[in-house]
Design a protein around this motif. Structure first.
Motif, PDB file in Angstrom:
ATOM      1  N   HIS A 201       6.104  11.176   9.872  1.00  0.00           N
ATOM      2  CA  HIS A 201       6.551  11.382   8.505  1.00  0.00           C
ATOM      3  C   HIS A 201       7.969  11.943   8.544  1.00  0.00           C
ATOM      4  O   HIS A 201       8.177  13.158   8.641  1.00  0.00           O
ATOM      5  CB  HIS A 201       5.607  12.334   7.772  1.00  0.00           C
ATOM      6  N   GLY A 202       8.944  11.056   8.460  1.00  0.00           N
ATOM      7  CA  GLY A 202      10.321  11.468   8.605  1.00  0.00           C
ATOM      8  C   GLY A 202      10.800  12.421   7.539  1.00  0.00           C
ATOM      9  O   GLY A 202      11.749  13.194   7.768  1.00  0.00           O
ATOM     10  N   ASP A 203      10.154  12.417   6.372  1.00  0.00           N
ATOM     11  CA  ASP A 203      10.554  13.328   5.307  1.00  0.00           C
ATOM     12  C   ASP A 203      10.283  14.782   5.660  1.00  0.00           C
ATOM     13  O   ASP A 203      10.880  15.679   5.052  1.00  0.00           O
ATOM     14  CB  ASP A 203       9.804  12.991   4.011  1.00  0.00           C
ATOM     15  N   HIS A 204       9.414  15.023   6.598  1.00  0.00           N
ATOM     16  CA  HIS A 204       8.971  16.391   6.860  1.00  0.00           C
ATOM     17  C   HIS A 204       9.462  16.961   8.195  1.00  0.00           C
ATOM     18  O   HIS A 204       9.826  18.137   8.269  1.00  0.00           O
ATOM     19  CB  HIS A 204       7.441  16.457   6.817  1.00  0.00           C
ATOM     20  N   HIS A 205       9.472  16.157   9.242  1.00  0.00           N
ATOM     21  CA  HIS A 205       9.752  16.701  10.562  1.00  0.00           C
ATOM     22  C   HIS A 205      10.503  15.702  11.425  1.00  0.00           C
ATOM     23  O   HIS A 205      10.312  14.492  11.310  1.00  0.00           O
ATOM     24  CB  HIS A 205       8.444  17.059  11.291  1.00  0.00           C
ATOM     25  N   LYS A 206      11.297  16.226  12.325  1.00  0.00           N
ATOM     26  CA  LYS A 206      11.862  15.433  13.408  1.00  0.00           C
ATOM     27  C   LYS A 206      11.055  15.714  14.666  1.00  0.00           C
ATOM     28  O   LYS A 206      10.649  16.858  14.914  1.00  0.00           O
ATOM     29  CB  LYS A 206      13.331  15.794  13.632  1.00  0.00           C
ATOM     30  N   ASP A 207      10.815  14.674  15.447  1.00  0.00           N
ATOM     31  CA  ASP A 207      10.090  14.797  16.706  1.00  0.00           C
ATOM     32  C   ASP A 207       8.730  15.465  16.537  1.00  0.00           C
ATOM     33  O   ASP A 207       8.328  16.329  17.317  1.00  0.00           O
ATOM     34  CB  ASP A 207      10.940  15.545  17.751  1.00  0.00           C
TER      35      ASP A 207
ATOM     36  N   ASN B 296      14.240   7.557  -0.990  1.00  0.00           N
ATOM     37  CA  ASN B 296      15.432   8.034  -0.293  1.00  0.00           C
ATOM     38  C   ASN B 296      16.139   6.870   0.394  1.00  0.00           C
ATOM     39  O   ASN B 296      15.497   6.033   1.031  1.00  0.00           O
ATOM     40  CB  ASN B 296      15.058   9.085   0.758  1.00  0.00           C
ATOM     41  N   PRO B 297      17.475   6.797   0.297  1.00  0.00           N
ATOM     42  CA  PRO B 297      18.192   5.704   0.966  1.00  0.00           C
ATOM     43  C   PRO B 297      18.154   5.859   2.479  1.00  0.00           C
ATOM     44  O   PRO B 297      18.087   6.973   3.004  1.00  0.00           O
ATOM     45  CB  PRO B 297      19.623   5.854   0.438  1.00  0.00           C
ATOM     46  N   MET B 298      18.163   4.735   3.176  1.00  0.00           N
ATOM     47  CA  MET B 298      18.203   4.771   4.636  1.00  0.00           C
ATOM     48  C   MET B 298      19.577   5.232   5.100  1.00  0.00           C
ATOM     49  O   MET B 298      20.609   4.818   4.567  1.00  0.00           O
ATOM     50  CB  MET B 298      17.887   3.389   5.215  1.00  0.00           C
TER      51      MET B 298
ATOM     52  N   VAL C 259       0.846  -1.196   0.000  1.00  0.00           N
ATOM     53  CA  VAL C 259       0.000   0.000   0.000  1.00  0.00           C
ATOM     54  C   VAL C 259       0.884   1.249   0.000  1.00  0.00           C
ATOM     55  O   VAL C 259       2.074   1.196   0.315  1.00  0.00           O
ATOM     56  CB  VAL C 259      -0.934   0.041   1.234  1.00  0.00           C
ATOM     57  N   ASN C 260       0.279   2.380  -0.365  1.00  0.00           N
ATOM     58  CA  ASN C 260       0.925   3.700  -0.257  1.00  0.00           C
ATOM     59  C   ASN C 260       2.253   3.793  -0.999  1.00  0.00           C
ATOM     60  O   ASN C 260       3.122   4.583  -0.634  1.00  0.00           O
ATOM     61  CB  ASN C 260       1.145   4.066   1.212  1.00  0.00           C
ATOM     62  N   ASN C 261       2.426   2.998  -2.040  1.00  0.00           N
ATOM     63  CA  ASN C 261       3.681   3.003  -2.803  1.00  0.00           C
ATOM     64  C   ASN C 261       4.893   2.741  -1.917  1.00  0.00           C
ATOM     65  O   ASN C 261       5.997   3.252  -2.171  1.00  0.00           O
ATOM     66  CB  ASN C 261       3.853   4.332  -3.544  1.00  0.00           C
ATOM     67  N   GLU C 262       4.712   1.949  -0.877  1.00  0.00           N
ATOM     68  CA  GLU C 262       5.817   1.646   0.032  1.00  0.00           C
ATOM     69  C   GLU C 262       6.935   0.933  -0.725  1.00  0.00           C
ATOM     70  O   GLU C 262       6.681   0.096  -1.595  1.00  0.00           O
ATOM     71  CB  GLU C 262       5.308   0.800   1.194  1.00  0.00           C
ATOM     72  N   THR C 263       8.183   1.267  -0.378  1.00  0.00           N
ATOM     73  CA  THR C 263       9.327   0.751  -1.133  1.00  0.00           C
ATOM     74  C   THR C 263       9.970  -0.470  -0.486  1.00  0.00           C
ATOM     75  O   THR C 263      10.979  -0.968  -0.976  1.00  0.00           O
ATOM     76  CB  THR C 263      10.384   1.852  -1.310  1.00  0.00           C
ATOM     77  N   HIS C 264       9.405  -0.946   0.600  1.00  0.00           N
ATOM     78  CA  HIS C 264       9.899  -2.139   1.278  1.00  0.00           C
ATOM     79  C   HIS C 264       8.965  -3.312   1.015  1.00  0.00           C
ATOM     80  O   HIS C 264       7.886  -3.140   0.438  1.00  0.00           O
ATOM     81  CB  HIS C 264       9.956  -1.899   2.790  1.00  0.00           C
ATOM     82  N   CYS C 265       9.354  -4.479   1.512  1.00  0.00           N
ATOM     83  CA  CYS C 265       8.517  -5.678   1.440  1.00  0.00           C
ATOM     84  C   CYS C 265       8.199  -6.141   2.857  1.00  0.00           C
ATOM     85  O   CYS C 265       9.112  -6.300   3.679  1.00  0.00           O
ATOM     86  CB  CYS C 265       9.259  -6.781   0.690  1.00  0.00           C
ATOM     87  N   TYR C 266       6.923  -6.353   3.172  1.00  0.00           N
ATOM     88  CA  TYR C 266       6.559  -6.928   4.459  1.00  0.00           C
ATOM     89  C   TYR C 266       6.817  -8.438   4.414  1.00  0.00           C
ATOM     90  O   TYR C 266       6.333  -9.125   3.514  1.00  0.00           O
ATOM     91  CB  TYR C 266       5.095  -6.664   4.789  1.00  0.00           C
ATOM     92  N   VAL C 267       7.564  -8.930   5.390  1.00  0.00           N
ATOM     93  CA  VAL C 267       7.938 -10.349   5.415  1.00  0.00           C
ATOM     94  C   VAL C 267       7.287 -11.026   6.620  1.00  0.00           C
ATOM     95  O   VAL C 267       6.965 -10.379   7.618  1.00  0.00           O
ATOM     96  CB  VAL C 267       9.473 -10.516   5.456  1.00  0.00           C
TER      97      VAL C 267
END
Length: 286
Positions: free
Chosen positions: A181-187, A266-268, A59-67
């Protein structure tokens, strides 16, 4: 058979709680004025299959795989807490996650954990609370969440005949108790309901949601409760936000979801991200 738990509201007084870095008794959070009955509590001494299942969905164009089954350490229970992680692999992983239209996820070097109480623990109204913290915050692509979804949602896994309602129509409504949402804000985190626009896949993400500051690497209790017709959102027992009149828009049984997602390319910056959950509970007013 789905087990549905019905909750009844008689009072409209807030639940007060405290925070601590040590593991805290989740049952000892009642004030003198309100009597809450706990009808579901998981303190994560083990991963209880009576309460949760892995939810593997794209969902949500997520770039990971749920395992499944905590592969690669993506879902771990240890020292009395649940750890859900996004893990960066050294090689590309062949992902079998499907979206609700049957499209398969691309291969990826990121894997993650997501659990749901779907068809395990589902409740009508009441109050949901989780005590959790993050290992870090503000990193690009980071998207951990603690949220609710209507029990008739038609997204995988479909396990009952009545799971045929599209998001976010009543029966498949969404309430986001905690999102970062880490792309936008910290804490900072986002809380609030998704407003249905009355058609499949058409929801208003902005009108009923708001961001708030919090130290995400420290434990906090994040909750939503039905207070008469309102949805009330609290951090550590203190009201921070409410959706007036929106409680009536969610009359259906709802199940809980905890997941850590990666949502952009974005890379981790690190090899893993961790959301640590001390406990989850549901209550109703006696």
């Amino acid at each position: 058979m789905r087990r549905i738990y019905y909750c009844f509201t008689f009072l409209a007084i807030s639940l007060i709680s405290c925070k601590s870095e040590d593991k805290k008794d989740a049952t000892n959070t009642l004030n003198e004025s309100t009597v809450w009955e706990v009808d579901f509590l998981d303190e994560f001494d083990t991963f209880n299959l009576q309460n949760w299942q892995d939810q593997r969905i794209w969902v949500n164009n997520e770039t990971h795989c749920y395992v499944p089954n905590g592969e690669f350490g993506t879902r771990e229970v240890s020292d009395g807490t649940l750890k859900l992680k996004v893990v960066k692999l050294d090689t590309v992983y062949p992902c079998d996650n499907l979206d609700k239209f049957g499209k398969q996820h691309l291969d990826t070097k990121y894997v993650a954990g997501r659990i749901a109480s779907k068809n395990k623990k589902e409740f009508v109204k009441g109050k949901w609370t989780a005590r959790l913290k993050l290992s870090s915050s503000g990193e690009p692509s980071m998207f951990p969440a603690w949220w609710l979804l209507g029990s008739k949602n038609n997204e995988p896994p479909v396990q009952e005949e009545d799971e045929n309602i599209c998001w976010p129509i009543t029966g498949s409504g969404e309430i986001d108790i905690f999102e970062h949402h880490g792309d936008h804000h910290k804490d900072r985190f986002t809380t609030g309901a998704i407003k249905s626009l009355g058609e499949c896949d058409k929801g208003d993400w902005w009108t009923l949601r708001k961001d708030f500051p919090v130290t995400l690497t420290e434990y906090h209790e994040y909750s939503v409760e039905w207070e008469n017709s309102d949805l009330v959102y609290r951090v550590d027992g203190e009201e921070i936000y409410r959706n007036p009149g929106q409680g009536d828009a969610y009359p259906e049984p709802m199940f809980a979801i905890l997941n850590f997602a990666k949502i952009t390319d974005n890379p981790m910056e690190s090899n893993k991200w961790v959301m640590e959950v001390d406990w989850v509970k549901h209550e109703y007013r006696k």
